[in-house]
Design a protein around this motif. Sequence first.
Motif, PDB file in Angstrom:
ATOM      1  N   THR A 170      -5.460 -12.880   7.893  1.00 33.98           N
ATOM      2  CA  THR A 170      -4.111 -12.926   7.327  1.00 33.98           C
ATOM      3  C   THR A 170      -3.123 -12.171   8.208  1.00 33.98           C
ATOM      4  O   THR A 170      -1.998 -12.638   8.442  1.00 33.98           O
ATOM      5  CB  THR A 170      -4.106 -12.331   5.909  1.00 33.98           C
ATOM      6  N   ALA A 171      -3.517 -10.992   8.694  1.00 32.97           N
ATOM      7  CA  ALA A 171      -2.628 -10.213   9.556  1.00 32.97           C
ATOM      8  C   ALA A 171      -2.301 -10.969  10.838  1.00 32.97           C
ATOM      9  O   ALA A 171      -1.150 -10.951  11.310  1.00 32.97           O
ATOM     10  CB  ALA A 171      -3.270  -8.867   9.878  1.00 32.97           C
ATOM     11  N   LEU A 172      -3.265 -11.649  11.408  1.00 30.32           N
ATOM     12  CA  LEU A 172      -3.023 -12.419  12.630  1.00 30.32           C
ATOM     13  C   LEU A 172      -2.166 -13.650  12.343  1.00 30.32           C
ATOM     14  O   LEU A 172      -1.248 -13.969  13.105  1.00 30.32           O
ATOM     15  CB  LEU A 172      -4.351 -12.839  13.257  1.00 30.32           C
ATOM     16  N   ALA A 173      -2.444 -14.329  11.218  1.00 30.54           N
ATOM     17  CA  ALA A 173      -1.661 -15.513  10.869  1.00 30.54           C
ATOM     18  C   ALA A 173      -0.202 -15.168  10.634  1.00 30.54           C
ATOM     19  O   ALA A 173       0.703 -15.946  10.973  1.00 30.54           O
ATOM     20  CB  ALA A 173      -2.253 -16.178   9.629  1.00 30.54           C
ATOM     21  N   ALA A 174       0.049 -13.988  10.074  1.00 33.42           N
ATOM     22  CA  ALA A 174       1.424 -13.579   9.779  1.00 33.42           C
ATOM     23  C   ALA A 174       2.234 -13.350  11.042  1.00 33.42           C
ATOM     24  O   ALA A 174       3.473 -13.419  11.007  1.00 33.42           O
ATOM     25  CB  ALA A 174       1.414 -12.321   8.931  1.00 33.42           C
ATOM     26  N   ASN A 175       1.573 -13.076  12.149  1.00 35.38           N
ATOM     27  CA  ASN A 175       2.281 -12.731  13.381  1.00 35.38           C
ATOM     28  C   ASN A 175       2.012 -13.708  14.520  1.00 35.38           C
ATOM     29  O   ASN A 175       2.310 -13.415  15.674  1.00 35.38           O
ATOM     30  CB  ASN A 175       1.883 -11.309  13.807  1.00 35.38           C
ATOM     31  N   ARG A 176       1.459 -14.855  14.169  1.00 33.62           N
ATOM     32  CA  ARG A 176       1.121 -15.829  15.207  1.00 33.62           C
ATOM     33  C   ARG A 176       2.358 -16.364  15.912  1.00 33.62           C
ATOM     34  O   ARG A 176       2.412 -16.436  17.142  1.00 33.62           O
ATOM     35  CB  ARG A 176       0.341 -16.974  14.571  1.00 33.62           C
ATOM     36  N   SER A 177       3.366 -16.755  15.135  1.00 33.64           N
ATOM     37  CA  SER A 177       4.557 -17.372  15.724  1.00 33.64           C
ATOM     38  C   SER A 177       5.322 -16.409  16.623  1.00 33.64           C
ATOM     39  O   SER A 177       6.047 -16.826  17.527  1.00 33.64           O
ATOM     40  CB  SER A 177       5.480 -17.898  14.628  1.00 33.64           C
ATOM     41  N   ALA A 178       5.180 -15.115  16.379  1.00 33.71           N
ATOM     42  CA  ALA A 178       5.882 -14.112  17.187  1.00 33.71           C
ATOM     43  C   ALA A 178       5.062 -13.662  18.389  1.00 33.71           C
ATOM     44  O   ALA A 178       5.505 -12.788  19.147  1.00 33.71           O
ATOM     45  CB  ALA A 178       6.241 -12.907  16.324  1.00 33.71           C
ATOM     46  N   GLY A 179       3.883 -14.222  18.567  1.00 35.64           N
ATOM     47  CA  GLY A 179       3.051 -13.856  19.707  1.00 35.64           C
ATOM     48  C   GLY A 179       2.205 -12.625  19.501  1.00 35.64           C
ATOM     49  O   GLY A 179       1.834 -11.950  20.461  1.00 35.64           O
ATOM     50  N   TYR A 180       1.901 -12.295  18.248  1.00 40.42           N
ATOM     51  CA  TYR A 180       1.044 -11.167  17.881  1.00 40.42           C
ATOM     52  C   TYR A 180       1.550  -9.828  18.426  1.00 40.42           C
ATOM     53  O   TYR A 180       0.826  -9.103  19.116  1.00 40.42           O
ATOM     54  CB  TYR A 180      -0.394 -11.397  18.366  1.00 40.42           C
ATOM     55  N   PRO A 181       2.799  -9.456  18.123  1.00 40.90           N
ATOM     56  CA  PRO A 181       3.271  -8.132  18.558  1.00 40.90           C
ATOM     57  C   PRO A 181       2.441  -7.029  17.913  1.00 40.90           C
ATOM     58  O   PRO A 181       2.159  -7.065  16.711  1.00 40.90           O
ATOM     59  CB  PRO A 181       4.720  -8.090  18.073  1.00 40.90           C
ATOM     60  N   ARG A 182       2.062  -6.055  18.707  1.00 36.18           N
ATOM     61  CA  ARG A 182       1.119  -5.036  18.246  1.00 36.18           C
ATOM     62  C   ARG A 182       1.624  -4.288  17.018  1.00 36.18           C
ATOM     63  O   ARG A 182       0.891  -4.094  16.043  1.00 36.18           O
ATOM     64  CB  ARG A 182       0.835  -4.041  19.368  1.00 36.18           C
ATOM     65  N   THR A 183       2.895  -3.872  17.045  1.00 39.50           N
ATOM     66  CA  THR A 183       3.427  -3.095  15.924  1.00 39.50           C
ATOM     67  C   THR A 183       3.388  -3.888  14.625  1.00 39.50           C
ATOM     68  O   THR A 183       3.004  -3.371  13.570  1.00 39.50           O
ATOM     69  CB  THR A 183       4.874  -2.664  16.219  1.00 39.50           C
ATOM     70  N   ALA A 184       3.772  -5.159  14.684  1.00 40.26           N
ATOM     71  CA  ALA A 184       3.798  -5.992  13.483  1.00 40.26           C
ATOM     72  C   ALA A 184       2.384  -6.269  12.969  1.00 40.26           C
ATOM     73  O   ALA A 184       2.145  -6.278  11.757  1.00 40.26           O
ATOM     74  CB  ALA A 184       4.518  -7.309  13.772  1.00 40.26           C
ATOM     75  N   VAL A 185       1.456  -6.508  13.890  1.00 44.94           N
ATOM     76  CA  VAL A 185       0.062  -6.759  13.485  1.00 44.94           C
ATOM     77  C   VAL A 185      -0.512  -5.523  12.803  1.00 44.94           C
ATOM     78  O   VAL A 185      -1.178  -5.623  11.760  1.00 44.94           O
ATOM     79  CB  VAL A 185      -0.797  -7.157  14.702  1.00 44.94           C
ATOM     80  N   ILE A 186      -0.244  -4.341  13.378  1.00 43.38           N
ATOM     81  CA  ILE A 186      -0.742  -3.096  12.782  1.00 43.38           C
ATOM     82  C   ILE A 186      -0.128  -2.884  11.402  1.00 43.38           C
ATOM     83  O   ILE A 186      -0.811  -2.456  10.464  1.00 43.38           O
ATOM     84  CB  ILE A 186      -0.444  -1.901  13.706  1.00 43.38           C
ATOM     85  N   ARG A 187       1.166  -3.205  11.257  1.00 47.41           N
ATOM     86  CA  ARG A 187       1.825  -3.054   9.961  1.00 47.41           C
ATOM     87  C   ARG A 187       1.160  -3.964   8.921  1.00 47.41           C
ATOM     88  O   ARG A 187       0.910  -3.545   7.786  1.00 47.41           O
ATOM     89  CB  ARG A 187       3.304  -3.404  10.089  1.00 47.41           C
ATOM     90  N   SER A 188       0.862  -5.188   9.310  1.00 50.69           N
ATOM     91  CA  SER A 188       0.200  -6.120   8.388  1.00 50.69           C
ATOM     92  C   SER A 188      -1.206  -5.662   8.062  1.00 50.69           C
ATOM     93  O   SER A 188      -1.634  -5.703   6.893  1.00 50.69           O
ATOM     94  CB  SER A 188       0.173  -7.524   8.996  1.00 50.69           C
ATOM     95  N   LEU A 189      -1.929  -5.200   9.080  1.00 48.98           N
ATOM     96  CA  LEU A 189      -3.289  -4.711   8.852  1.00 48.98           C
ATOM     97  C   LEU A 189      -3.291  -3.503   7.926  1.00 48.98           C
ATOM     98  O   LEU A 189      -4.173  -3.374   7.071  1.00 48.98           O
ATOM     99  CB  LEU A 189      -3.946  -4.344  10.189  1.00 48.98           C
TER     100      LEU A 189
END
Length: 221
Positions: A170-189
Amino acid sequence: RRADPFDYAFADEWLWDASLYKARYYLYWGPVPGLWLLIFKLLTQLPDTIYDQWLVLWFMLLRLYAGAALIVLYLRRQAPELPGWVAPLAILVFAIANPTPYFVARPMIYEASIAAGQAFMFCGLLAAYWGLIKPLARTRSFVAAGTCFGMALGSRGSMIIVAPILVVVTALAANRSAGYPRTAVIRSLRALGLPVIAAVVMLLIHNKLRFDSFSEFGLKY
């Protein structure tokens, strides 16, 4: 009392779906269904005994409602071109397919715990999907999803295999379109994973209190 109560010669005397440790019986399922029952009885002050079949019914209805909402939301978002009868048919199949007939025919604690695990897992999937399609509500939706995943784990220990996978996917899917920015992925995780981690910690403490071991769920007893 027997010298070796685990000897198969005494199988007729065993209490099924229970663990025997230090002369005391424990249910080896997670504590979440029982905690929800306790909350319900405290809020309603109901003096009557609530038997397992009611837990099975409540959790299967919750599973149905969450699954139906997920089906409708997904079809409206991803496949609006499909005819109107598709959603009712999908919900009907979801409602009456296994394990529903088996659970309704045998509504006991075994089924109540599994039904609770499935109900909370579908609630988590619904919240996670809502967070994916509604970026402004993403953080709180992901916290709700992680909490539901944690309660699913607290109902059925085998969900430890599923919950972490759903958190990461889910965390990866939420940030796929943005190219998986580290900060956003960590926030989702963090939003998804912290409730699951908290549930794991509490479940391990629960094991320690019952069986003097963090890793023992009672299966070998």
